[in-house]
Scaffold this motif. Structure first.
Motif, PDB file in Angstrom:
ATOM      1  N   TRP A  20      74.556  11.149  99.056  1.00  0.00           N
ATOM      2  CA  TRP A  20      74.817  12.488  99.816  1.00  0.00           C
ATOM      3  C   TRP A  20      75.387  13.618  99.005  1.00  0.00           C
ATOM      4  O   TRP A  20      74.863  15.014  99.532  1.00  0.00           O
ATOM      5  CB  TRP A  20      75.988  12.113 100.637  1.00  0.00           C
ATOM      6  N   LEU A  21      75.371  13.762  97.618  1.00  0.00           N
ATOM      7  CA  LEU A  21      75.362  14.796  96.756  1.00  0.00           C
ATOM      8  C   LEU A  21      74.305  15.736  96.910  1.00  0.00           C
ATOM      9  O   LEU A  21      74.207  16.859  97.126  1.00  0.00           O
ATOM     10  CB  LEU A  21      75.490  14.313  95.329  1.00  0.00           C
ATOM     11  N   PRO A  22      72.702  15.094  96.821  1.00  0.00           N
ATOM     12  CA  PRO A  22      71.717  15.974  97.006  1.00  0.00           C
ATOM     13  C   PRO A  22      71.756  16.809  98.446  1.00  0.00           C
ATOM     14  O   PRO A  22      71.381  18.183  98.422  1.00  0.00           O
ATOM     15  CB  PRO A  22      70.584  15.063  97.010  1.00  0.00           C
ATOM     16  N   VAL A  23      72.224  16.375  99.488  1.00  0.00           N
ATOM     17  CA  VAL A  23      72.084  16.779 100.582  1.00  0.00           C
ATOM     18  C   VAL A  23      73.235  18.020 100.724  1.00  0.00           C
ATOM     19  O   VAL A  23      72.682  19.201 101.084  1.00  0.00           O
ATOM     20  CB  VAL A  23      72.618  15.975 101.805  1.00  0.00           C
ATOM     21  N   VAL A  24      74.249  17.694 100.146  1.00  0.00           N
ATOM     22  CA  VAL A  24      75.266  18.983  99.897  1.00  0.00           C
ATOM     23  C   VAL A  24      74.616  20.029  99.144  1.00  0.00           C
ATOM     24  O   VAL A  24      74.660  21.189  99.452  1.00  0.00           O
ATOM     25  CB  VAL A  24      76.589  18.430  99.340  1.00  0.00           C
ATOM     26  N   GLY A  25      73.973  19.592  98.030  1.00  0.00           N
ATOM     27  CA  GLY A  25      73.294  20.467  97.319  1.00  0.00           C
ATOM     28  C   GLY A  25      72.277  21.326  97.881  1.00  0.00           C
ATOM     29  O   GLY A  25      72.274  22.596  97.823  1.00  0.00           O
ATOM     30  N   ALA A  26      71.458  20.533  98.743  1.00  0.00           N
ATOM     31  CA  ALA A  26      70.473  21.373  99.571  1.00  0.00           C
ATOM     32  C   ALA A  26      71.037  22.221 100.414  1.00  0.00           C
ATOM     33  O   ALA A  26      70.666  23.327 100.713  1.00  0.00           O
ATOM     34  CB  ALA A  26      69.602  20.069 100.249  1.00  0.00           C
ATOM     35  N   LEU A  30      70.343  26.504 100.573  1.00  0.00           N
ATOM     36  CA  LEU A  30      70.156  27.163 101.557  1.00  0.00           C
ATOM     37  C   LEU A  30      70.941  28.429 101.826  1.00  0.00           C
ATOM     38  O   LEU A  30      70.615  29.372 102.273  1.00  0.00           O
ATOM     39  CB  LEU A  30      69.639  26.304 102.725  1.00  0.00           C
ATOM     40  N   LEU A  31      72.478  28.194 101.704  1.00  0.00           N
ATOM     41  CA  LEU A  31      73.138  29.356 101.723  1.00  0.00           C
ATOM     42  C   LEU A  31      73.319  30.326 100.795  1.00  0.00           C
ATOM     43  O   LEU A  31      73.477  31.527 100.699  1.00  0.00           O
ATOM     44  CB  LEU A  31      74.494  28.626 102.028  1.00  0.00           C
ATOM     45  N   ALA A  32      73.089  29.894  99.329  1.00  0.00           N
ATOM     46  CA  ALA A  32      73.102  30.653  98.419  1.00  0.00           C
ATOM     47  C   ALA A  32      71.848  31.742  98.116  1.00  0.00           C
ATOM     48  O   ALA A  32      70.830  31.442  98.655  1.00  0.00           O
ATOM     49  CB  ALA A  32      73.064  29.844  96.979  1.00  0.00           C
ATOM     50  N   PRO A  33      71.897  32.672  97.240  1.00  0.00           N
ATOM     51  CA  PRO A  33      70.820  33.354  97.061  1.00  0.00           C
ATOM     52  C   PRO A  33      69.637  32.640  96.537  1.00  0.00           C
ATOM     53  O   PRO A  33      69.834  31.625  95.767  1.00  0.00           O
ATOM     54  CB  PRO A  33      71.295  34.822  96.200  1.00  0.00           C
ATOM     55  N   ALA A  37      68.948  29.213  93.288  1.00  0.00           N
ATOM     56  CA  ALA A  37      68.490  27.886  93.972  1.00  0.00           C
ATOM     57  C   ALA A  37      68.268  26.943  92.794  1.00  0.00           C
ATOM     58  O   ALA A  37      68.630  25.763  92.943  1.00  0.00           O
ATOM     59  CB  ALA A  37      67.244  28.023  94.840  1.00  0.00           C
ATOM     60  N   LYS A  38      67.644  27.368  91.649  1.00  0.00           N
ATOM     61  CA  LYS A  38      67.068  26.300  90.748  1.00  0.00           C
ATOM     62  C   LYS A  38      68.189  25.906  89.833  1.00  0.00           C
ATOM     63  O   LYS A  38      68.358  24.743  89.388  1.00  0.00           O
ATOM     64  CB  LYS A  38      66.035  26.907  90.071  1.00  0.00           C
ATOM     65  N   TYR A  39      69.414  26.723  89.642  1.00  0.00           N
ATOM     66  CA  TYR A  39      70.504  26.352  89.186  1.00  0.00           C
ATOM     67  C   TYR A  39      71.334  25.475  89.720  1.00  0.00           C
ATOM     68  O   TYR A  39      71.790  24.527  89.194  1.00  0.00           O
ATOM     69  CB  TYR A  39      71.224  27.614  88.526  1.00  0.00           C
ATOM     70  N   ILE A  40      71.377  25.684  90.978  1.00  0.00           N
ATOM     71  CA  ILE A  40      72.149  24.556  91.773  1.00  0.00           C
ATOM     72  C   ILE A  40      71.252  23.368  91.678  1.00  0.00           C
ATOM     73  O   ILE A  40      71.885  22.436  91.709  1.00  0.00           O
ATOM     74  CB  ILE A  40      72.133  25.266  93.426  1.00  0.00           C
ATOM     75  N   ALA A  41      70.012  23.383  92.053  1.00  0.00           N
ATOM     76  CA  ALA A  41      69.498  22.156  92.078  1.00  0.00           C
ATOM     77  C   ALA A  41      69.502  21.371  90.795  1.00  0.00           C
ATOM     78  O   ALA A  41      69.673  20.217  90.752  1.00  0.00           O
ATOM     79  CB  ALA A  41      68.007  22.480  92.418  1.00  0.00           C
ATOM     80  N   PHE A  42      69.407  22.252  89.785  1.00  0.00           N
ATOM     81  CA  PHE A  42      69.622  21.527  88.412  1.00  0.00           C
ATOM     82  C   PHE A  42      71.027  21.029  88.263  1.00  0.00           C
ATOM     83  O   PHE A  42      70.863  19.994  87.715  1.00  0.00           O
ATOM     84  CB  PHE A  42      69.106  22.506  87.236  1.00  0.00           C
ATOM     85  N   ARG A 117      64.040  28.482  97.371  1.00  0.00           N
ATOM     86  CA  ARG A 117      64.961  27.932  98.119  1.00  0.00           C
ATOM     87  C   ARG A 117      64.610  26.723  98.762  1.00  0.00           C
ATOM     88  O   ARG A 117      64.975  25.645  98.571  1.00  0.00           O
ATOM     89  CB  ARG A 117      65.784  28.823  99.008  1.00  0.00           C
ATOM     90  N   GLY A 118      63.454  26.942  99.374  1.00  0.00           N
ATOM     91  CA  GLY A 118      62.999  25.650 100.193  1.00  0.00           C
ATOM     92  C   GLY A 118      62.434  24.828  99.190  1.00  0.00           C
ATOM     93  O   GLY A 118      62.740  23.344  99.429  1.00  0.00           O
ATOM     94  N   PHE A 119      61.797  25.188  98.300  1.00  0.00           N
ATOM     95  CA  PHE A 119      61.466  24.087  97.226  1.00  0.00           C
ATOM     96  C   PHE A 119      62.314  23.221  96.525  1.00  0.00           C
ATOM     97  O   PHE A 119      62.484  21.813  96.648  1.00  0.00           O
ATOM     98  CB  PHE A 119      60.531  24.817  95.970  1.00  0.00           C
ATOM     99  N   TYR A 120      63.504  23.952  96.307  1.00  0.00           N
ATOM    100  CA  TYR A 120      64.490  23.147  95.725  1.00  0.00           C
ATOM    101  C   TYR A 120      65.517  22.413  96.600  1.00  0.00           C
ATOM    102  O   TYR A 120      65.906  21.263  96.337  1.00  0.00           O
ATOM    103  CB  TYR A 120      65.221  24.096  94.755  1.00  0.00           C
ATOM    104  N   ALA A 121      65.494  22.839  97.858  1.00  0.00           N
ATOM    105  CA  ALA A 121      66.222  22.013  98.859  1.00  0.00           C
ATOM    106  C   ALA A 121      65.524  20.886  99.101  1.00  0.00           C
ATOM    107  O   ALA A 121      66.078  19.726  99.281  1.00  0.00           O
ATOM    108  CB  ALA A 121      66.453  22.823 100.124  1.00  0.00           C
ATOM    109  N   LEU A 122      64.114  21.139  99.319  1.00  0.00           N
ATOM    110  CA  LEU A 122      63.016  19.747  99.652  1.00  0.00           C
ATOM    111  C   LEU A 122      63.315  18.697  98.538  1.00  0.00           C
ATOM    112  O   LEU A 122      63.344  17.321  98.680  1.00  0.00           O
ATOM    113  CB  LEU A 122      61.827  20.138  99.795  1.00  0.00           C
ATOM    114  N   MET A 123      63.191  19.059  97.454  1.00  0.00           N
ATOM    115  CA  MET A 123      63.549  18.328  96.210  1.00  0.00           C
ATOM    116  C   MET A 123      64.614  17.384  96.443  1.00  0.00           C
ATOM    117  O   MET A 123      64.841  16.316  95.861  1.00  0.00           O
ATOM    118  CB  MET A 123      63.474  19.208  94.906  1.00  0.00           C
ATOM    119  N   LEU A 124      65.634  18.089  96.750  1.00  0.00           N
ATOM    120  CA  LEU A 124      67.280  17.349  96.741  1.00  0.00           C
ATOM    121  C   LEU A 124      66.913  16.451  98.042  1.00  0.00           C
ATOM    122  O   LEU A 124      67.563  15.271  97.886  1.00  0.00           O
ATOM    123  CB  LEU A 124      68.173  18.371  96.995  1.00  0.00           C
TER     124      LEU A 124
END
Lengths: 523, 634
Positions: A20-26, A30-33, A37-42, A117-124
């Motif tokens: 569930w961590l990745p879902v939270v991250g995703a 989506l909420l962040a600028p 995005a990439k920093y959050i995803a990383f 944003r879309g890309f990294y959210a989808l990765m998560l």
């Protein structure tokens, strides 16, 4: 380490955290600028990896078959549960996923510039789906995430892919969808059969395993449905043609995850579901022979096609077809060594092929070409890149001392006991593998610089080192010290064999298909 | 852990450590890199010398190992070191030659932009070969066997900026890998049948013939690897091409590492091979044909390194013939002396190549070759040893080889082996006279060889230090050619105690025949190339067809290109076509069919109620008819 993990009650929350961590991250992405995005995803994927490392110690090979279990009712009326846990095989596939994810994110840093944003959210989201597939013990849950995972990959290829991305993504989607719909039917058949038999309605893995008794004809069709779904995913010849297109068009991270993890779901499915549910069909009789033949044909065929590919990415895609043939062969050979070897090949292929895709992506970002003919002699300009590409290629070739060798050797060793002919043909692929990869290296790296535009290529950046060095470390580490990994996989492989043998009806001629109990112990 | 085991581990660890240090940290510091590599090999050399003193001299044998690959419930695959006279003596040879080559290379490779990388690869080579030699387990041996192949690949292709070395490196790796498939299958078969891969256990099982263990098949498969690695029979053509590597690399590759690995394997597993007499007979013939064939190739080559390469193939054949005839001592003795004098020959030829900037003997001859004193001494001493002139090392070991063959094989094989010895003397001294005896008369077809093995990087003039670095190893090895020949008894008592052995200067009938043939060969070479006013054209070179056939590897490469390679590529293209046209065509066809099907069906949905009703009625009618016909309705 064990006491520390026990103190943290690690085994209770680890799967939930990973899922569930990745879902939270995703959601956070989506909420962040967009720039964040990439920093959050990383950060999220790195945290996932750090958390998952504890599995190495927390998983007790001599302990119960399935560990880290979590079980909650989900749809009570239909007996659908949120039921997850891991055995030794799942542990390593999850580790492979969590290891590749942060690297894939880091590897996309430069390549992905629009709709970040879309890309990294989808990765998560993809990460959640993949991990869930490896830990689900409820077939409905498994199916849901098996499908869920398709969607992000479809978009990753279709939106951020290359020129032919639409064709590739639709082909990918339809191919996998066809297989999985039939699998859903088969899952339901098992569900109803087990329900009728026991009076208890549940999608639990063990429950279905015990109670779902089908008549032979139905078994055949149900196996066919499972097998089709997984064989497309692996992919096995002749169902593989979606793979080269998907790989070529996908962005680097997509290719890495596709080759590194998604293909493994196919072989994981065969190992976890298709074979244990229907051993009589899968192993005994004609079907078993056909599958082994397909695996061997795939190994040789993939290597042959790889040999004449002008496109480096396609070459790697076909080499995947060849390598995954090893895995299927190992599973079907049904000896502990071959199954351990199959799991090792899954891990090694994920790492080596992942690394190869990163390397192709890096050169693509510089030159916007993947054609071998557009390079030539670049080793002088980019020595570090050339050195790493050479090492990774050698690991993919199966050079002893690097990771690729151990898995292939164990598969061949185990297969040799039960299917000497298949093993012998399989062995010849080590020549082909050397031929196509060395030829590619020769054309790309060595000789004189053939194109003036390659004179100014830049060698690896720090970020790229950060992606490649961890992979290299694992390549060398697994090559030199495979023991600890094998010890952790062994009980689960053993259990797989026992499970299948136990469920092989006596009338099925086990003959040479099953290893003799007194198979000599290797010294 | 005893001192000997520690020494064996140190001998392997030092070059590995050096390799890692150089390739990771010292790429930009060539002098430090070279120093590190030389220091590491000095450690290996000292350790190996200690091992020879502790193990080979008292003639003991032991194995100590530790688990590497745990396998299902059992002991798993153990890796370790085997310490017996064969292993430790070979280790000493490897360490000594590698060290000599490294020292020499500090001069030869001076100024090359890849200097540090080169020393890293040399250390890798040394490590891999030492690991192979000391391996206690066949699987472990296989691992190092492949690593030796890797190191050769890297060093042959060291000047990768040019096409030829890169292609030669790939050819070497691939061709040896064809043989290695056999090796791998042999090991798999062996483990399957015996459940063991520890070398002493394998040998014990081979002689006691465990049930289900087909010794001939295993022996045959393992020999495939040997044939590839030691450049025999159909798989030798990679070795002449491998001359594209730097000359010191050739010295290493041809003497104590790479090609020696194959012969070493046969010696290592000799009881197993001896238990398959039919296979040994086949090896004998294969080696005999290879020995003679490669001698003919050496007779027409004008590139000094190619002459030496063919002579290596030929000498390796002699080693294998001795082993096939049952004498480990003779085969290994020849391996040892050959390692010394072949390294010597390459290193001295390197001096000339460096001086004349050409590999062509005729061009070297035009550049005052006699001014290179160390080179001349090395070339002459090495040639005398290679030709088998008493009392140089090659004489004694070749005598032992031929003597061992005389014990076991008779007639034709032996006669041909003696003939080969005569041819060896001929082509060796053809090389000496062509190189050292002045200008060749100008002819039209002067340049039929590969371009000089030099890159622009180290064109600048030699310093005295570089000269010394190249001269000292050559002189040391030249001295060794006069010493190594007396080791025959040492090997005979330890490696083949069961066979009879006479002292080094026992000159029987065989020795006289051999010496007479050698003398004849040298005399012919003198007549054709050496004497004043000689035409400097050999008897085989006068026949154009022979010259081209011998000079082109007996057309084997052409054959491979026209058959195996072509067929594989054709098959690959067919598979690719199948993928793109048949398989993709089918899936795209299904997709298209669905689209068209949808279009056709959507035409039905045309909004005319009459049409809908007509369709509905006809369907119901058809269903009703079908059901009554089949008895579905009462």
């Amino acid at each position: 380490m064990q006491t520390l993990l026990a103190g943290l009650a690690y085994d209770r929350w680890i799967i939930a955290a990973l899922l569930w961590l990745p879902v939270v991250g995703a959601a956070a992405i989506l909420l962040a600028p967009a720039a964040r995005a990439k920093y959050i995803a990383f950060g999220v994927t790195l945290l996932e990896f750090v958390l998952s490392v504890g599995l190495w110690w927390a998983y007790v090979p001599s302990g119960p078959a399935v560990q880290f279990i979590a079980q909650h009712a989900w749809v009570r009326d239909w007996g659908i549960q949120y039921y997850v846990g891991m055995d030794g095989i799942s542990v390593f596939l999850v580790l492979l996923t969590t290891f590749l994810m942060p690297l894939a994110v880091l590897g996309s840093w430069k390549g992905i510039t629009d709709r970040e944003r879309g890309f990294y959210a989808l990765m998560l989201v993809l990460a959640t789906g993949m991990i869930d597939v490896f830990v689900s013990l409820d077939l409905f849950l498994f199916y849901v995430f098996w499908e869920v995972m398709l969607v992000p990959m479809y978009f990753i290829i279709g939106v951020w892919g290359g020129k032919g991305r639409l064709y590739a993504s639709i082909k990918f989607f339809i191919y996998t969808m066809v297989g999985s719909l039939l699998m859903l039917v088969a899952i339901l058949m098992l569900y109803f059969a087990a329900g009728r038999q026991s009076g208890n309605w549940s999608f639990q893995y063990e429950h279905l395993l015990r109670y779902a008794v089908l008549e032979p004809r139905l078994q055949f069709w149900c196996f066919g449905a499972f097998f089709l779904a997984f064989a497309i995913k692996v992919p096995m010849v002749p169902l593989h043609t979606w793979l080269p297109d998907a790989h070529v068009e996908a962005p680097t991270a997509g290719s890495v995850i596709l080759a590194g993890v998604l293909l493994k779901m196919g072989t994981y499915g065969l190992l976890r579901f298709a074979v244990p549910f229907f051993p009589a069909v899968a192993i005994g009789g004609t079907v078993g022979k056909v599958v082994i033949a397909l695996a061997v044909v795939g190994m040789v065929y993939g290597a042959l096609v790889a040999m004449v590919q002008p496109d480096f990415k396609k070459l790697i895609a076909y080499s995947s077809v060849s390598h995954l043939g090893f895995v299927v062969l190992g599973i079907w050979a049904l000896t502990v060594q071959s199954v351990q070897g199959a799991v090792m090949v899954m891990l090694n292929h994920g790492i080596s092929t992942g690394a190869l895709f990163f390397l192709v992506g890096m050169i693509y970002e510089r030159r916007h070409s993947r054609m071998l003919a557009d390079f030539g002699g670049i080793a002088r300009v980019v020595p570090a890149y050339a050195a790493i590409l050479t090492v990774v290629s050698l690991s993919s070739i199966g050079l002893p001392g690097l990771n690729g060798f151990v898995g292939e050797f164990l598969v061949l060793l185990g297969t040799f006991r039960t299917h000497p002919v298949a093993a012998t043909i399989g062995t010849t692929t080590v020549i082909f593998a050397a031929a196509y990869l060395l030829w590619a290296l020769l054309r790309m790296l060595y000789g004189k610089i053939t194109k003036p535009e390659n004179e100014a290529l830049r060698d690896l950046t720090r970020r790229e080192y950060a992606v490649l060095v961890p992979l290299l470390v694992v390549i060398v580490w697994l090559g030199l010290f495979p023991g600890p990994v094998l010890r952790r996989i062994e009980p689960s492989s053993q259990r797989f064999i026992e499970l299948v043998r136990l469920r092989l009806p006596q009338q099925v001629p086990t003959g040479p298909t099953v290893a003799p109990q007194d198979a000599p112990v290797v010294r | 852990m005893t001192g000997t085991v520690l020494a064996a581990l140190a001998a392997q660890a030092a070059p590995l450590l050096a390799c890692a240090l150089i390739l990771i940290f010292l790429r930009g510091r060539p002098r430090v890199a070279a120093g590190t590599a030389i220091a590491a090999l000095t450690v290996s050399f000292a350790a190996a010398a200690f091992l020879v003193w502790q193990v080979a001299v008292p003639n003991t044998a032991s194995v100590s190992q530790t688990l590497w690959l745990p396998v299902q419930g059992g002991a798993g695959l153990a890796f370790g070191v085997i310490l017996d006279p064969l292993a430790v003596t070979m280790a000493l040879v490897v360490a000594a030659i590698t060290l000599a080559v490294m020292v020499y290379s500090t001069g030869y490779m001076r100024g090359d932009p890849g200097f540090a990388r080169y020393f890293g690869f040399l250390a890798l080579f040394g490590w891999a070969m030492l690991g192979l030699v000391l391996a206690s387990n066949l699987l472990q041996l296989l691992v190092f066997w492949e690593l030796v192949g890797l190191a050769s690949f890297l060093l042959i292709g060291f000047w990768f900026e040019r096409e030829a070395p890169a292609a030669a490196a790939r050819k070497a790796f691939l061709m040896t890998r064809v043989g290695d498939v056999g090796f791998l299958l042999g090991v798999l078969l062996l483990i399957r049948a015996l459940g063991v891969a520890t070398i002493p256990d394998v040998l014990a099982a081979a002689t006691s013939s465990a049930p289900g263990f087909t010794v001939p098949l295993v022996a045959f498969l393992l020999l495939m690897g040997v044939v590839g690695k030691s450049a025999q029979g159909p798989l030798f053509t990679w070795l002449p091409d491998a001359m594209e590597g730097p000359t010191p690399v050739s010295a290493l590759l041809h003497s104590a590492t790479m090609v020696a690995a194959g012969v070493f394997l046969v010696a290592r597993l000799h009881p197993l091979f001896a238990a398959a007499p039919g296979v040994m007979q086949g090896l004998l013939w294969l080696a005999l044909v290879t020995a003679l064939a490669s001698a003919t190739m050496a007779m027409v080559a004008n590139d000094i390194k190619r002459v030496l390469a063919y002579s290596s193939i030929s000498q390796l054949s002699y080693m294998l013939m001795a082993l096939a005839a049952g004498s480990v001592a003779a085969g290994f003795f020849h391996l040892t002396t050959h390692a010394g004098f072949k390294a010597l020959l390459f290193l001295s030829s390197g001096i000339f190549i460096h001086h004349a900037h050409s590999n062509d003997m005729r061009e070297i001859a035009g550049h005052e070759p006699l001014s290179q004193k160390a080179g001349v001494i090395g070339l002459v001493a090495g040639s005398l040893a290679l030709a088998g002139v008493i009392p140089f090392a090659g004489y004694f070991s070749k005598e032992m080889v031929l003597g061992a063959m005389g014990e076991r094989v008779g007639g034709v094989v032996l006669a041909l082996a003696y003939l080969g010895a005569g041819l060896t003397a001929y082509y060796t001294f053809r090389m000496v006279f062509l190189t050292l005896r002045g200008q060749t008369p100008r002819r039209q077809e002067a340049r039929d060889i590969a371009p000089a093995a030099h890159v622009a990087g180290h064109e600048e003039h030699f310093s005295a230090a570089a000269h010394a670095a190249m001269a000292w190893p050559v002189l040391a090895l030249a001295a060794l050619t006069l010493v190594l020949g007396y080791l025959g008894g040492f090997f005979a008592t330890r490696l083949s105690p069961a066979l009879p052995h006479e002292g080094p200067f026992h000159v029987g009938g065989g020795a006289l025949v051999a010496l007479a043939l050698v003398a004849a060969g040298i005399a012919l070479a003198w007549y054709e190339f050496g004497r004043a006013g000689a035409l400097r054209l050999g008897f085989a070179e006068r026949v154009p067809a022979l010259k081209s056939f011998f000079g082109d590897n007996w057309y084997l490469d052409r054959l491979y290109k026209a058959t195996v390679i072509r067929w594989t590529l054709a098959l690959s293209r067919a598979a690719k076509w199948n993928d793109h046209t048949v398989l993709d065509g089918a899936s795209d066809g299904v997709a298209q069919g669905t689209v068209w099907g949808g279009r056709i069906l959507s035409m039905v949905q045309n909004g005319f109620v009459q049409a809908y009703v007509a369709v509905a009625i006809s369907v119901v009618a058809a269903l009703g008819i079908w059901l009554t016909r089949t008895g579905g309705l009462p």
